[in-house]
Scaffold this active site. Structure first.
Site, mmCIF file in Angstrom:
data_model
loop_
_atom_site.group_PDB
_atom_site.id
_atom_site.type_symbol
_atom_site.label_atom_id
_atom_site.label_comp_id
_atom_site.label_asym_id
_atom_site.label_seq_id
_atom_site.Cartn_x
_atom_site.Cartn_y
_atom_site.Cartn_z
ATOM 1 N N THR A 95 -3.194 -4.604 11.324
ATOM 2 C CA THR A 95 -4.150 -5.611 10.862
ATOM 3 C C THR A 95 -3.369 -6.878 10.535
ATOM 4 O O THR A 95 -2.644 -6.927 9.542
ATOM 5 C CB THR A 95 -4.925 -5.111 9.631
ATOM 6 O OG1 THR A 95 -5.511 -3.851 9.962
ATOM 7 C CG2 THR A 95 -6.028 -6.099 9.264
ATOM 8 N N LYS A 170 -12.464 -5.486 11.671
ATOM 9 C CA LYS A 170 -11.624 -4.762 10.706
ATOM 10 C C LYS A 170 -11.605 -5.468 9.351
ATOM 11 O O LYS A 170 -11.703 -4.830 8.301
ATOM 12 C CB LYS A 170 -10.215 -4.635 11.274
ATOM 13 C CG LYS A 170 -9.129 -4.251 10.303
ATOM 14 C CD LYS A 170 -9.225 -2.800 9.851
ATOM 15 C CE LYS A 170 -8.352 -2.568 8.629
ATOM 16 N NZ LYS A 170 -7.265 -1.695 8.796
ATOM 17 N N LYS A 238 -3.476 -8.141 1.402
ATOM 18 C CA LYS A 238 -3.234 -8.868 2.663
ATOM 19 C C LYS A 238 -4.567 -9.116 3.383
ATOM 20 O O LYS A 238 -4.852 -10.238 3.811
ATOM 21 C CB LYS A 238 -2.300 -8.037 3.562
ATOM 22 C CG LYS A 238 -2.319 -8.415 5.049
ATOM 23 C CD LYS A 238 -1.349 -7.577 5.873
ATOM 24 C CE LYS A 238 -1.703 -6.120 6.051
ATOM 25 N NZ LYS A 238 -2.732 -5.784 7.027
HETATM 26 P P1 NA7 Z 1 3.744 1.203 6.615
HETATM 27 O O1 NA7 Z 1 3.743 2.657 6.306
HETATM 28 O O2 NA7 Z 1 4.239 0.247 5.579
HETATM 29 O O3 NA7 Z 1 4.619 0.996 7.954
HETATM 30 C C1 NA7 Z 1 4.896 -0.277 8.431
HETATM 31 C C2 NA7 Z 1 5.575 -0.196 9.786
HETATM 32 O O4 NA7 Z 1 5.873 -1.536 10.225
HETATM 33 C C3 NA7 Z 1 6.921 0.547 9.757
HETATM 34 O O5 NA7 Z 1 7.079 1.209 10.984
HETATM 35 C C4 NA7 Z 1 7.892 -0.612 9.621
HETATM 36 O O6 NA7 Z 1 9.207 -0.315 10.050
HETATM 37 C C5 NA7 Z 1 7.264 -1.625 10.540
HETATM 38 N N1 NA7 Z 1 7.763 -2.983 10.306
HETATM 39 C C6 NA7 Z 1 7.600 -3.734 9.191
HETATM 40 N N2 NA7 Z 1 8.209 -4.926 9.337
HETATM 41 C C7 NA7 Z 1 8.778 -4.919 10.568
HETATM 42 C C8 NA7 Z 1 9.534 -5.864 11.301
HETATM 43 N N3 NA7 Z 1 9.828 -7.064 10.773
HETATM 44 N N4 NA7 Z 1 9.952 -5.530 12.545
HETATM 45 C C9 NA7 Z 1 9.639 -4.321 13.057
HETATM 46 N N5 NA7 Z 1 8.924 -3.377 12.422
HETATM 47 C C10 NA7 Z 1 8.493 -3.674 11.188
HETATM 48 O O7 NA7 Z 1 2.305 0.683 7.049
HETATM 49 P P2 NA7 Z 1 1.033 1.540 7.575
HETATM 50 O O8 NA7 Z 1 1.479 2.389 8.700
HETATM 51 O O9 NA7 Z 1 0.341 2.164 6.415
HETATM 52 O O10 NA7 Z 1 0.060 0.358 8.089
HETATM 53 C C11 NA7 Z 1 0.239 -0.268 9.332
HETATM 54 C C12 NA7 Z 1 -0.901 -1.244 9.589
HETATM 55 O O11 NA7 Z 1 -2.171 -0.558 9.595
HETATM 56 C C13 NA7 Z 1 -1.053 -2.372 8.577
HETATM 57 O O12 NA7 Z 1 -1.325 -3.584 9.243
HETATM 58 C C14 NA7 Z 1 -2.232 -1.930 7.714
HETATM 59 O O13 NA7 Z 1 -2.911 -3.036 7.130
HETATM 60 C C15 NA7 Z 1 -3.082 -1.136 8.659
HETATM 61 P P3 NA7 Z 1 10.275 0.340 9.012
HETATM 62 O O14 NA7 Z 1 10.009 1.806 9.047
HETATM 63 O O15 NA7 Z 1 10.001 -0.276 7.664
HETATM 64 O O16 NA7 Z 1 11.600 -0.041 9.550
#
Ligand code: NA7
Length: 282
Positions: A95, A170, A238
């Site tokens: 999102t 959403k 957010k």
């Molecule tokens: P989580 O459990 O906080 O997971 C976030 C994911 O995003 C996780 O895989 C992170 O990787 C990844 N992430 C965050 N920042 C980056 C950057 N800069 N580059 C690459 N990957 C990144 O969130 P949810 O799974 O609960 O939610 C995901 C979405 O669904 C969100 O938009 C909600 O509003 C709805 P990490 O493991 O930290 O390295």
């Protein structure tokens, strides 16, 4: 027939169980997560990448499920440097803001590739069970190509319009959810102040016309007073800010933004969204 190579980027609380569902369904899957340890449970059946760009090079359909705008910008900056991504389909299930969705979609299309937004309603339990509600924005023919995969992730896939529409739907449903959660928390506190036990009040709510999937899923957390994040409070904050950016200036949104922001300031951001009760209690 050529088997499509499926790529999955982002193995957080939502992305992990969703990617697992695709793996369990037997699709040839490639995964990438910024923190490599989260990819470890995939090594047997799927291909694990240590670079998102390398994954994209080797996949036809690429799903992203990451936190927010900043994460998507980081990932796509690198992807845009790839010379040839023509024909590939990118589906963002995170999102993020509608503006960013439209900007990324345009850049992807300029490189003769395709883009859809397909955010989801439902948190970690429906993600595990493959019963999410998926709101898709984009071209119908692209949706048809990715439908076999989306059907493994959700119980309903709704095509709501052109690119960006998924995000709009959403943000609208999360607006409603944020009202329900604040209403639930305030009601339980009101009852408690009048001498009604929380467990009794929750039973009454859940049996009544006010009861819903949303109130039922938060009931055990309210009873245990323990809030591990099925949907983190910061994500709701957010989404309310994104709704405001989309022009939602209702009286409710002002109140909701204040509550969720102050709950964040009180240190509850990483807890489940229903932990707003701890802020409202004070
Ligand atoms: P989580 O459990 O906080 O997971 C976030 C994911 O995003 C996780 O895989 C992170 O990787 C990844 N992430 C965050 N920042 C980056 C950057 N800069 N580059 C690459 N990957 C990144 O969130 P949810 O799974 O609960 O939610 C995901 C979405 O669904 C969100 O938009 C909600 O509003 C709805 P990490 O493991 O930290 O390295």
């Amino acid at each position: 027939m050529h088997h499509k190579n499926i790529g999955w980027i982002g193995l957080g609380n939502m992305g992990f169980p969703m990617a697992k569902n695709l793996e369990n369904a037997g699709f040839p899957l490639s995964v990438f997560n910024r923190t490599p340890s989260k990819s470890e449970p995939f090594t047997d059946l799927s291909e694990v990448y240590i670079s998102a760009v390398e994954l994209v090079k080797n996949c036809d359909i690429i799903f992203t499920m990451v936190s927010n705008d900043a994460a998507i910008i980081d990932l796509y900056e690198d992807i845009f440097h790839l010379e040839d991504i023509s024909g590939k389909i990118f589906i963002d299930m995170s999102t993020i803001s509608k503006d960013l969705t439209l900007t990324i979609a345009q850049k992807i299309q300029e490189k003769q590739a395709r883009f859809m937004d397909a955010p989801v309603a439902g948190s970690t339990v429906p993600a595990k069970e493959g019963t999410l509600i998926i709101m898709a924005g984009g071209e119908e023919k692209d949706l048809q190509e990715v439908l076999p995969y989306l059907n493994k992730l959700g119980k309903a896939v709704k095509h709501v319009g052109p690119v960006g529409s998924g995000i709009s739907a959403k943000l609208a449903i999360n607006y409603f959810l944020s009202i329900i959660y604040q209403g639930l928390a305030e009601t339980v506190l009101f009852a408690e102040k009048s001498g009604i036990k929380t467990e009794d009040m929750l039973e009454i709510i859940n049996e009544s016309a006010c009861g819903s999937g949303a109130t039922k899923v938060k009931t055990p957390l309210l009873l245990q007073q323990d809030y591990p994040p099925a949907f983190a409070l910061d994500f709701m904050l957010k989404d309310l800010n994104l709704a405001k950016k989309e022009g939602v200036n209702t009286p409710m949104n002002t109140v909701l933004l204040e509550t969720y922001q102050k709950a964040h300031d009180a240190g509850l951001g990483k807890q489940d969204v229903i932990s707003i009760i701890n802020y409202l209690k004070q």
